[in-house]
Design a protein around this motif. Structure first.
Motif, PDB file in Angstrom:
ATOM      1  N   ILE A  26       0.840  -1.196   0.000  1.00 55.87           N
ATOM      2  CA  ILE A  26       0.000   0.000   0.000  1.00 55.87           C
ATOM      3  C   ILE A  26       0.878   1.250   0.000  1.00 55.87           C
ATOM      4  CG2 ILE A  26      -1.824   1.260   1.198  1.00 55.87           C
ATOM      5  CD1 ILE A  26      -2.520  -1.461   2.579  1.00 55.87           C
ATOM      6  N   ALA A  27       1.911   1.235   0.833  1.00 54.21           N
ATOM      7  CA  ALA A  27       2.816   2.384   0.942  1.00 54.21           C
ATOM      8  C   ALA A  27       3.520   2.669  -0.381  1.00 54.21           C
ATOM      9  CB  ALA A  27       3.840   2.134   2.050  1.00 54.21           C
ATOM     10  N   ARG A  28       3.934   1.628  -1.083  1.00 58.66           N
ATOM     11  CA  ARG A  28       4.628   1.821  -2.360  1.00 58.66           C
ATOM     12  C   ARG A  28       3.688   2.395  -3.415  1.00 58.66           C
ATOM     13  NH1 ARG A  28       7.394  -3.962  -1.307  1.00 58.66           N
ATOM     14  NH2 ARG A  28       9.251  -3.217  -0.183  1.00 58.66           N
ATOM     15  N   GLY A  29       2.442   1.939  -3.413  1.00 60.39           N
ATOM     16  CA  GLY A  29       1.479   2.504  -4.353  1.00 60.39           C
ATOM     17  C   GLY A  29       1.220   3.972  -4.073  1.00 60.39           C
TER      18      GLY A  29
ATOM     19  N   SER B  89      -1.955  14.667   4.137  1.00 65.10           N
ATOM     20  CA  SER B  89      -3.316  14.228   4.470  1.00 65.10           C
ATOM     21  C   SER B  89      -3.467  12.742   4.157  1.00 65.10           C
ATOM     22  CB  SER B  89      -4.347  15.035   3.688  1.00 65.10           C
ATOM     23  OG  SER B  89      -4.208  16.420   3.933  1.00 65.10           O
ATOM     24  N   ASP B  90      -2.914  12.308   3.014  1.00 63.33           N
ATOM     25  CA  ASP B  90      -2.890  10.879   2.670  1.00 63.33           C
ATOM     26  C   ASP B  90      -2.069  10.095   3.685  1.00 63.33           C
ATOM     27  OD1 ASP B  90      -4.448  11.096   0.402  1.00 63.33           O
ATOM     28  OD2 ASP B  90      -2.769  11.070  -1.005  1.00 63.33           O
ATOM     29  N   VAL B  91      -0.969  10.688   4.135  1.00 64.40           N
ATOM     30  CA  VAL B  91      -0.099  10.014   5.105  1.00 64.40           C
ATOM     31  C   VAL B  91      -0.860   9.743   6.397  1.00 64.40           C
ATOM     32  CG1 VAL B  91       1.996  10.223   6.511  1.00 64.40           C
ATOM     33  CG2 VAL B  91       2.028  10.955   4.116  1.00 64.40           C
TER      34      VAL B  91
ATOM     35  N   VAL C 126       6.148   4.450  13.497  1.00 64.44           N
ATOM     36  CA  VAL C 126       5.867   5.129  12.227  1.00 64.44           C
ATOM     37  C   VAL C 126       4.364   5.370  12.056  1.00 64.44           C
ATOM     38  CG1 VAL C 126       5.610   3.103  10.692  1.00 64.44           C
ATOM     39  CG2 VAL C 126       6.572   5.230   9.799  1.00 64.44           C
ATOM     40  N   ALA C 127       3.526   4.468  12.577  1.00 66.62           N
ATOM     41  CA  ALA C 127       2.075   4.691  12.523  1.00 66.62           C
ATOM     42  C   ALA C 127       1.703   5.933  13.331  1.00 66.62           C
ATOM     43  CB  ALA C 127       1.331   3.469  13.041  1.00 66.62           C
ATOM     44  N   CYS C 128       2.339   6.101  14.483  1.00 65.81           N
ATOM     45  CA  CYS C 128       2.093   7.286  15.317  1.00 65.81           C
ATOM     46  C   CYS C 128       2.585   8.550  14.630  1.00 65.81           C
ATOM     47  CB  CYS C 128       2.775   7.128  16.672  1.00 65.81           C
ATOM     48  SG  CYS C 128       1.932   5.995  17.798  1.00 65.81           S
ATOM     49  N   GLN C 129       3.731   8.465  13.958  1.00 65.28           N
ATOM     50  CA  GLN C 129       4.258   9.628  13.239  1.00 65.28           C
ATOM     51  C   GLN C 129       3.317  10.033  12.101  1.00 65.28           C
ATOM     52  OE1 GLN C 129       8.107   8.108  12.140  1.00 65.28           O
ATOM     53  NE2 GLN C 129       9.102   8.869  13.998  1.00 65.28           N
ATOM     54  N   CYS C 130       2.762   9.040  11.418  1.00 66.37           N
ATOM     55  CA  CYS C 130       1.842   9.323  10.313  1.00 66.37           C
ATOM     56  C   CYS C 130       0.598  10.059  10.795  1.00 66.37           C
ATOM     57  CB  CYS C 130       1.416   8.017   9.629  1.00 66.37           C
ATOM     58  SG  CYS C 130       2.691   7.233   8.620  1.00 66.37           S
TER      59      CYS C 130
ATOM     60  N   VAL D 145       8.272   6.352   5.256  1.00 67.00           N
ATOM     61  CA  VAL D 145       7.417   5.307   5.822  1.00 67.00           C
ATOM     62  C   VAL D 145       7.834   3.938   5.299  1.00 67.00           C
ATOM     63  CG1 VAL D 145       5.068   4.383   5.902  1.00 67.00           C
ATOM     64  CG2 VAL D 145       5.448   6.843   6.179  1.00 67.00           C
ATOM     65  N   ILE D 146       8.090   3.858   4.007  1.00 66.02           N
ATOM     66  CA  ILE D 146       8.520   2.590   3.396  1.00 66.02           C
ATOM     67  C   ILE D 146       9.802   2.095   4.051  1.00 66.02           C
ATOM     68  CG2 ILE D 146       9.439   1.552   1.275  1.00 66.02           C
ATOM     69  CD1 ILE D 146       7.436   3.362  -0.251  1.00 66.02           C
ATOM     70  N   ASN D 147      10.741   2.994   4.267  1.00 62.93           N
ATOM     71  CA  ASN D 147      12.011   2.606   4.895  1.00 62.93           C
ATOM     72  C   ASN D 147      11.786   2.034   6.294  1.00 62.93           C
ATOM     73  OD1 ASN D 147      13.512   3.464   2.690  1.00 62.93           O
ATOM     74  ND2 ASN D 147      13.879   5.508   3.511  1.00 62.93           N
ATOM     75  N   GLU D 148      10.891   2.648   7.058  1.00 66.25           N
ATOM     76  CA  GLU D 148      10.610   2.171   8.414  1.00 66.25           C
ATOM     77  C   GLU D 148       9.877   0.828   8.399  1.00 66.25           C
ATOM     78  OE1 GLU D 148      11.614   3.609  11.484  1.00 66.25           O
ATOM     79  OE2 GLU D 148      12.903   4.523   9.964  1.00 66.25           O
ATOM     80  N   LEU D 149       8.954   0.658   7.490  1.00 69.80           N
ATOM     81  CA  LEU D 149       8.240  -0.617   7.392  1.00 69.80           C
ATOM     82  C   LEU D 149       9.174  -1.745   6.953  1.00 69.80           C
ATOM     83  CD1 LEU D 149       4.870   0.524   5.758  1.00 69.80           C
ATOM     84  CD2 LEU D 149       5.235  -0.207   8.127  1.00 69.80           C
ATOM     85  N   GLU D 150      10.095  -1.436   6.057  1.00 66.49           N
ATOM     86  CA  GLU D 150      11.096  -2.437   5.657  1.00 66.49           C
ATOM     87  C   GLU D 150      11.977  -2.804   6.833  1.00 66.49           C
ATOM     88  OE1 GLU D 150      12.959  -0.530   2.341  1.00 66.49           O
ATOM     89  OE2 GLU D 150      11.616  -1.490   0.867  1.00 66.49           O
TER      90      GLU D 150
END
Length: 343
Positions: free
Chosen positions: A152-155, A220-222, A298-302, A315-320
């Motif tokens: 989802i993050a990559r899209g 806003s998307d984040v 990262v969810a809290c940061q978003c 976000v992608i970097n943190e999820l990886e």
């Protein structure tokens, strides 16, 4: 047809769409996108090609296919001033990108008072459907959930970093479609650049800053994506009654509070903390502390203050990193146990 950088759109006839949906009957409706209904139907489709070759053609004519599509119908009056121009500008923009984690637009229709977008429909169901079913969501391991979040993050990152800097404006679990192999695709963003959904519960995905300023930005998307992260962690939709009682504003504020005061175990999906004998040597067990902390941080940061939200690339970097922590933890455990057995 509208020629873009990567694809050609088909122009569908309104009569064909009305026939396929029995004049937009409720039985064909599969959900809402902002305030508009999305319909699932079968249509005859003439194969698209980005070249002028005769590949995929019969005797010089495009090959005809019977395909299942998702149809989003926009009433002409909804588009406001310059509606027709905005509609076709949007179509031109849509043809300039393609990504495995974004649902593809394959055609359109502009007739009478209807502006219609026709999307691929290669989905088993939405993430929202899974989150509403305890039996369905419990089948996703932590590893699978992290992969889903990454897709989802990559899209979304692809939209944000495109030359047009596209803002989705309506990220929520109902707009995340999961295929037969649970691959995730972002779906159904349209002509409106501003989320207008007043459906009960849907405001839990909306950026509070947008609610205040009316300015829709990538951050806003984040925020909305952060809400989806918490949903995947908890295994429930953000507007579940348990998160809406006592004037609560949905899952995100509650999850942030639990993370900050150390009570996050209150809302974690119980399935994620179950440990069974058969997966003791695999990464299919619940998240380890490093992976869990990285994900929740990262969810809290978003979902925090707009100025401090990460970009989707961050976000992608943190999820990886969360995924690597999880996989490496159980790999090291596996090595340790094998060593012990050898002794």
């Amino acid at each position: 047809m509208l020629q873009g950088e990567t694809m050609v759109l088909s122009r569908f006839q309104l009569s064909d769409i009305e026939l396929a949906t029995e004049n937009f009957a409720a039985t064909y409706c599969i959900g809402l996108d902002t305030e508009r209904k999305v319909y699932k139907a079968d249509l005859d489709h003439f194969g698209n090609s980005i070249s002028s070759s005769t590949e995929g053609m019969n005797n010089g004519e495009p090959s005809k296919k019977h395909i299942t599509v998702a149809i989003k119908c926009i009433i002409n009056s909804e588009s406001g001033r310059g509606g027709k121009q905005a509609f076709f500008e949007e179509l031109e923009m849509r043809t300039s990108y393609k990504h495995p984690n974004i649902v593809s637009l394959i055609g359109f229709c502009y007739e009478v008072d209807k502006m219609i977008l026709v999307y691929e429909h290669a989905s088993k169901s939405s993430l929202d459907d899974y989150l509403k079913s305890v039996d369905s969501m419990k089948n996703f391991t932590w590893t699978q959930r992290l992969h889903m979040c990454l897709e989802i993050a990559r899209g979304l990152n692809h939209l944000h970093t495109s030359p047009q800097r596209i803002i989705h404006g309506d990220i929520k679990s109902a707009n995340i479609l999961l295929g037969m192999n649970h691959e995730a695709k972002i779906a159904y963003f349209g002509i409106s650049k501003h989320p207008t959904n007043q459906e009960v519960g849907m405001k839990v995905y909306a950026d509070p800053e947008y609610e205040t300023t009316g300015n829709l930005e990538t951050h806003s998307d984040v925020y909305s994506f952060g809400v989806v992260l918490f949903e995947i962690f908890c295994g429930r939709v953000a507007y579940h009654p348990v998160y809406m009682k006592d004037k609560e504003k949905g899952l995100a504020p509650l999850a942030r509070k639990c993370f900050n005061d150390g009570s996050i175990e209150r809302i974690i999906d119980p399935k994620l903390i179950e440990e069974t004998d058969e997966d003791v040597l695999t990464s299919n067990r619940g998240p380890n502390n490093d992976s869990l902390y990285t994900f929740l941080k990262v969810a809290c940061q978003c979902t925090g203050e707009a100025a401090n939200r990460p970009t989707m690339e961050m976000v992608i970097n943190e999820l990886e990193l969360a995924l690597n922590f999880h996989v490496s933890h159980y790999f090291l455990l596996f090595v340790f146990l094998i060593t012990c057995f050898n002794f």
